[in-house]
Write an enzyme that holds these catalytic residues in place. Structure first.
Site, PDB file in Angstrom:
ATOM      1  N   HIS A  75      37.115  21.726  66.984  1.00  0.00           N
ATOM      2  CA  HIS A  75      37.977  20.656  67.510  1.00  0.00           C
ATOM      3  C   HIS A  75      39.047  21.133  68.489  1.00  0.00           C
ATOM      4  O   HIS A  75      40.141  20.577  68.563  1.00  0.00           O
ATOM      5  CB  HIS A  75      38.615  19.854  66.377  1.00  0.00           C
ATOM      6  CG  HIS A  75      38.637  18.381  66.676  1.00  0.00           C
ATOM      7  ND1 HIS A  75      39.048  17.428  65.791  1.00  0.00           N
ATOM      8  CD2 HIS A  75      38.278  17.704  67.800  1.00  0.00           C
ATOM      9  CE1 HIS A  75      38.956  16.229  66.324  1.00  0.00           C
ATOM     10  NE2 HIS A  75      38.497  16.371  67.562  1.00  0.00           N
ATOM     11  N   LYS A  92      34.451  23.120  61.432  1.00  0.00           N
ATOM     12  CA  LYS A  92      35.093  22.255  62.417  1.00  0.00           C
ATOM     13  C   LYS A  92      35.961  23.072  63.368  1.00  0.00           C
ATOM     14  O   LYS A  92      36.863  23.789  62.940  1.00  0.00           O
ATOM     15  CB  LYS A  92      35.942  21.202  61.697  1.00  0.00           C
ATOM     16  CG  LYS A  92      36.682  20.268  62.640  1.00  0.00           C
ATOM     17  CD  LYS A  92      37.387  19.178  61.855  1.00  0.00           C
ATOM     18  CE  LYS A  92      38.252  18.309  62.757  1.00  0.00           C
ATOM     19  NZ  LYS A  92      38.893  17.207  62.024  1.00  0.00           N
ATOM     20  N   ASP A 123      44.581  21.208  57.331  1.00  0.00           N
ATOM     21  CA  ASP A 123      45.083  20.967  58.685  1.00  0.00           C
ATOM     22  C   ASP A 123      46.110  19.856  58.763  1.00  0.00           C
ATOM     23  O   ASP A 123      46.883  19.776  59.704  1.00  0.00           O
ATOM     24  CB  ASP A 123      43.933  20.679  59.659  1.00  0.00           C
ATOM     25  CG  ASP A 123      43.170  19.396  59.345  1.00  0.00           C
ATOM     26  OD1 ASP A 123      43.254  18.898  58.198  1.00  0.00           O
ATOM     27  OD2 ASP A 123      42.465  18.897  60.238  1.00  0.00           O
ATOM     28  N   ASN A 124      46.128  18.965  57.792  1.00  0.00           N
ATOM     29  CA  ASN A 124      47.127  17.885  57.708  1.00  0.00           C
ATOM     30  C   ASN A 124      46.936  17.189  56.369  1.00  0.00           C
ATOM     31  O   ASN A 124      46.024  17.518  55.605  1.00  0.00           O
ATOM     32  CB  ASN A 124      46.990  16.877  58.862  1.00  0.00           C
ATOM     33  CG  ASN A 124      45.577  16.426  59.142  1.00  0.00           C
ATOM     34  OD1 ASN A 124      44.995  16.755  60.182  1.00  0.00           O
ATOM     35  ND2 ASN A 124      44.976  15.690  58.219  1.00  0.00           N
ATOM     36  N   ARG A 167      45.031  22.623  64.658  1.00  0.00           N
ATOM     37  CA  ARG A 167      44.118  23.758  64.787  1.00  0.00           C
ATOM     38  C   ARG A 167      44.529  24.686  65.930  1.00  0.00           C
ATOM     39  O   ARG A 167      44.314  25.901  65.861  1.00  0.00           O
ATOM     40  CB  ARG A 167      42.691  23.248  64.946  1.00  0.00           C
ATOM     41  CG  ARG A 167      42.197  22.636  63.667  1.00  0.00           C
ATOM     42  CD  ARG A 167      40.998  21.710  63.813  1.00  0.00           C
ATOM     43  NE  ARG A 167      40.864  20.973  62.567  1.00  0.00           N
ATOM     44  CZ  ARG A 167      40.206  21.424  61.492  1.00  0.00           C
ATOM     45  NH1 ARG A 167      39.561  22.582  61.555  1.00  0.00           N
ATOM     46  NH2 ARG A 167      40.162  20.713  60.394  1.00  0.00           N
ATOM     47  N   HIS A 182      37.004  15.495  55.393  1.00  0.00           N
ATOM     48  CA  HIS A 182      37.142  14.401  56.360  1.00  0.00           C
ATOM     49  C   HIS A 182      36.062  13.355  56.102  1.00  0.00           C
ATOM     50  O   HIS A 182      34.947  13.676  55.710  1.00  0.00           O
ATOM     51  CB  HIS A 182      37.002  14.976  57.779  1.00  0.00           C
ATOM     52  CG  HIS A 182      37.491  14.065  58.863  1.00  0.00           C
ATOM     53  ND1 HIS A 182      36.843  12.897  59.206  1.00  0.00           N
ATOM     54  CD2 HIS A 182      38.554  14.171  59.707  1.00  0.00           C
ATOM     55  CE1 HIS A 182      37.488  12.326  60.212  1.00  0.00           C
ATOM     56  NE2 HIS A 182      38.539  13.066  60.528  1.00  0.00           N
ATOM     57  N   LYS A 234      48.318  11.381  56.757  1.00  0.00           N
ATOM     58  CA  LYS A 234      47.808  11.794  58.062  1.00  0.00           C
ATOM     59  C   LYS A 234      48.250  10.821  59.150  1.00  0.00           C
ATOM     60  O   LYS A 234      48.340   9.622  58.938  1.00  0.00           O
ATOM     61  CB  LYS A 234      46.278  11.861  58.011  1.00  0.00           C
ATOM     62  CG  LYS A 234      45.631  12.270  59.311  1.00  0.00           C
ATOM     63  CD  LYS A 234      44.109  12.323  59.189  1.00  0.00           C
ATOM     64  CE  LYS A 234      43.467  12.703  60.508  1.00  0.00           C
ATOM     65  NZ  LYS A 234      41.986  12.786  60.418  1.00  0.00           N
ATOM     66  N   SER A 257      35.173  16.671  64.336  1.00  0.00           N
ATOM     67  CA  SER A 257      35.144  16.025  63.026  1.00  0.00           C
ATOM     68  C   SER A 257      33.747  15.498  62.719  1.00  0.00           C
ATOM     69  O   SER A 257      32.994  15.123  63.620  1.00  0.00           O
ATOM     70  CB  SER A 257      36.138  14.859  62.981  1.00  0.00           C
ATOM     71  OG  SER A 257      37.453  15.303  63.220  1.00  0.00           O
ATOM     72  N   ASP A 275      39.717  20.199  55.845  1.00  0.00           N
ATOM     73  CA  ASP A 275      39.986  19.100  56.766  1.00  0.00           C
ATOM     74  C   ASP A 275      40.506  17.891  55.991  1.00  0.00           C
ATOM     75  O   ASP A 275      39.819  17.370  55.101  1.00  0.00           O
ATOM     76  CB  ASP A 275      38.689  18.740  57.500  1.00  0.00           C
ATOM     77  CG  ASP A 275      38.921  17.857  58.714  1.00  0.00           C
ATOM     78  OD1 ASP A 275      40.092  17.611  59.056  1.00  0.00           O
ATOM     79  OD2 ASP A 275      37.925  17.437  59.338  1.00  0.00           O
ATOM     80  N   ASP A 276      41.740  17.474  56.297  1.00  0.00           N
ATOM     81  CA  ASP A 276      42.318  16.240  55.739  1.00  0.00           C
ATOM     82  C   ASP A 276      42.596  16.318  54.239  1.00  0.00           C
ATOM     83  O   ASP A 276      42.473  15.309  53.543  1.00  0.00           O
ATOM     84  CB  ASP A 276      41.397  15.045  55.998  1.00  0.00           C
ATOM     85  CG  ASP A 276      41.508  14.491  57.401  1.00  0.00           C
ATOM     86  OD1 ASP A 276      42.194  15.106  58.235  1.00  0.00           O
ATOM     87  OD2 ASP A 276      40.881  13.442  57.679  1.00  0.00           O
ATOM     88  N   CYS A 332      44.218  16.580  63.646  1.00  0.00           N
ATOM     89  CA  CYS A 332      43.375  17.771  63.672  1.00  0.00           C
ATOM     90  C   CYS A 332      43.584  18.738  64.837  1.00  0.00           C
ATOM     91  O   CYS A 332      43.962  19.893  64.626  1.00  0.00           O
ATOM     92  CB  CYS A 332      41.910  17.342  63.663  1.00  0.00           C
ATOM     93  SG  CYS A 332      41.505  16.111  62.414  1.00  0.00           S
TER      94      CYS A 332
END
Length: 568
Positions: free
Chosen positions: A177, A175, A324-325, A108, A272, A343, A200, A54-55, A104
């Site tokens: 989401h 996660k 994811d980003n 996803r 994250h 992001k 998140s 994540d992130d 996110c």
């Protein structure tokens, strides 16, 4: 991986062929072939392990690479990731690997369907497209809230649903989401088992984050679900990575011992914000809390890969590591270097992410690829290798990665598309950028640059990403190079827009307190508390390293234990 772990305690056309590439403007893929780029589909189906961070930006993992590859520097060697580095040394490292969106939920949706999220109505800001959406306003945020009414549409086929039909056991971790109502949770979308925070880790009250409700994103204490049951609330984020490792490792061993092919989708809540880790890894990185979180993530990767190895499933498992980003600029200004932005932006730093593929005996070790590829390719790749057909009634934007993975094909996607918002009703205005080959053109930008203002660009800005990865030197408009590159970009953009159809706006369904995840609504002094001890985790409050790395914790530890003083 055991040795490395110890050292890190601190639609409708045929699939693309590598001989005759299918243009990206023809995104439909149907069926499968019994032979995939020299990898025969045998009776023993391969396993799939996705390690989805994540992130995480391109520059936050520290991976040795050749001089012509950039990023992967561990923020100037401030962060150590020996387990991810070993993953790359035993497999394929991507230079041009993309998430499908810059935040996110829409990203996803794409990784599990192989489709840009504009096709599922996810990633649309309510302040511009649904100001009267039910519940508290989510403003310009394009992700699902903690009390979201909507989710991944039920007519979308997930990777788990498709593989389950082929006899696979399926696990989701971390996660989610993609909707927190039971009908949208992983166990309703093809996954046999689920352990995780369904959004998140900043979308609930916890010791690591806010401790007062904030609607609609932090309405209750942060929950941990096992299936659909809340088993911890608030979750102790300092023990979360260990819980995830134990669950994944157990799943791998159980499925391998029963000779059952598996798909494990491990969507870490790391890294994250709030950047959490165990007391053991607090202050382990000179990069601070974000570095500590990355290094704990690396530890978890090493533990999972050790479980895969010891189970005997290693040589029959395709493992993918990605994000994811890009990294958020407010949290890690160096996480995406040398790329521009991060992001929530359409710049390369918002979409370009780490990408590693490993399969011993199938993917050549210590190799690198500059092919344009991304998370949308995992769905069609896994289904093809499992001998499953893709749905014939919809556009699939991803393409089977087999030629790149197994035959070292240098080319994959002709073009890749970058939406600012996934609003099908306004697709032309929201499709801010298109990359074809080495060139990327912007019809609008999030921020100004050395020679341009933010906002619409007429004529579009264009960059040569191989020569200018930081997107600092636009190619002169109307020159011969610009015109040669713009012709295929414009054609691909027009062809892609022709495939966009109106779909319901899932974000516009808003939020409702009826869907809050709450184990005990009568608890005091914090609402929905199942584990009061987690408001003051003893391990963290007793750790000098944690308090040094996170000085804001001192006040929280005192608040929940009058008379407490930190150790000196």
């Amino acid at each position: 991986f055991r040795r490395a772990c110890l050292s890190s305690r601190r639609g409708g056309s045929h699939r693309q062929s590598h001989l005759h590439p299918m243009p990206s403007s023809s995104p439909l893929i149907l069926g499968f072939l019994p032979l995939v780029s020299g990898i025969s589909i045998s009776d023993r189906k391969p396993n799939f392990l996705v390690l989805f961070v994540d992130d995480m930006g391109l520059n936050q993992v520290n991976v040795p690479h050749s001089p012509d590859i950039y990023g992967y520097e561990g923020d100037a060697n401030k962060i150590s990731t020996p387990n991810v580095a070993r993953l790359a040394s035993e497999g394929l490292l991507f230079q041009n690997f993309y998430a499908s969106f810059h935040v996110c939920s829409p990203s996803r949706a794409s990784i599990l369907t192989g489709r840009y999220s504009i096709r599922s109505g996810i990633g649309i800001p309510n302040d511009r497209y649904a100001p009267d959406a039910p519940g508290p306003s989510s403003g310009g945020n394009m992700v699902f809230t903690a009390e979201s009414v909507g989710g991944l549409p039920l007519n979308e086929t997930t990777t788990a649903e498709a593989l389950k039909a082929e006899g696979y056991a399926t696990l989701a971790i971390g996660k989610w989401h993609l909707g927190a109502r039971q009908m949208y949770l992983p166990t309703s979308r093809g996954f046999d088992e689920y352990l995780g925070i369904p959004f998140s880790q900043d979308m609930g009250e916890s010791f690591w984050g806010p401790e007062t409700p904030h609607l609609p994103f932090q309405p209750t204490a942060l929950p941990l679900l096992n299936g659909t049951t809340i088993v911890e609330q608030p979750v102790a984020l300092n023990t979360l990575a260990e819980k995830y490792v134990d669950k994944v490792s157990s799943f791998i061993k159980r499925m391998t011992s029963s000779d059952t092919p598996f798909f494990a989708y491990v969507a870490f809540n790391h890294i994250h914000e709030p950047n959490s880790c165990s007391a053991q890894r607090c202050n382990s990185s000179i990069r601070g809390p974000v570095g500590d979180a990355v290094q704990e993530l690396d530890w978890a990767v090493g533990q999972i890969m050790s479980a895969l190895e010891s189970s005997g499933a290693d040589n029959n498992t395709l493992t993918i590591f990605t994000s994811d980003n890009g990294a958020p600029l407010g949290n890690d200004n160096h996480g995406n270097l040398p790329l521009r932005g991060g992001k929530s932006q359409c710049w390369e730093g918002g979409f370009r992410v780490p990408g590693i593929a490993r399969w011993p005996g199938k993917i050549a070790p210590n190799t690198q690829s500059r092919a344009i590829a991304g998370t949308i390719d995992l769905h069609p790749t896994f289904l093809s290798l499992a001998g499953a057909s893709l749905p014939a009634d919809r556009v699939i934007d991803g393409q089977d990665l087999s030629p790149v993975l197994f035959d070292k094909a240098a080319h994959h996607h002709d073009c890749y598309f970058f939406y600012n918002a996934a609003a099908a009703a306004n697709a032309e205005k929201e499709l801010w950028a298109v990359r074809c080959g080495a060139y990327k053109a912007y019809w609008s930008t999030n921020t100004p640059g050395p020679s341009w203002a933010a906002g619409p660009q007429d004529p579009p800005l264009m960059f040569h990403l191989d020569k200018d990865p930081s997107e600092s030197h636009p190619i002169a408009a109307h020159g011969s190079e610009y015109e040669r590159a713009m012709a295929p970009i414009s054609a691909a953009r027009a062809a892609h827009l022709q495939t966009i159809e109106l779909v319901p706006n899932q974000n516009a369904r808003g939020s409702s307190s009826a869907f809050a995840l709450c184990a005990d609504p009568t608890s005091t002094p914090h609402n929905c508390t199942l584990n009061p001890e987690n408001w003051r985790p003893a391990e963290v409050c007793a750790s000098k390293s944690c308090l040094e790395a996170n000085p804001q914790f001192v006040g929280k530890c005192k608040q929940h234990a009058p008379g407490w003083q930190p150790e000196h």
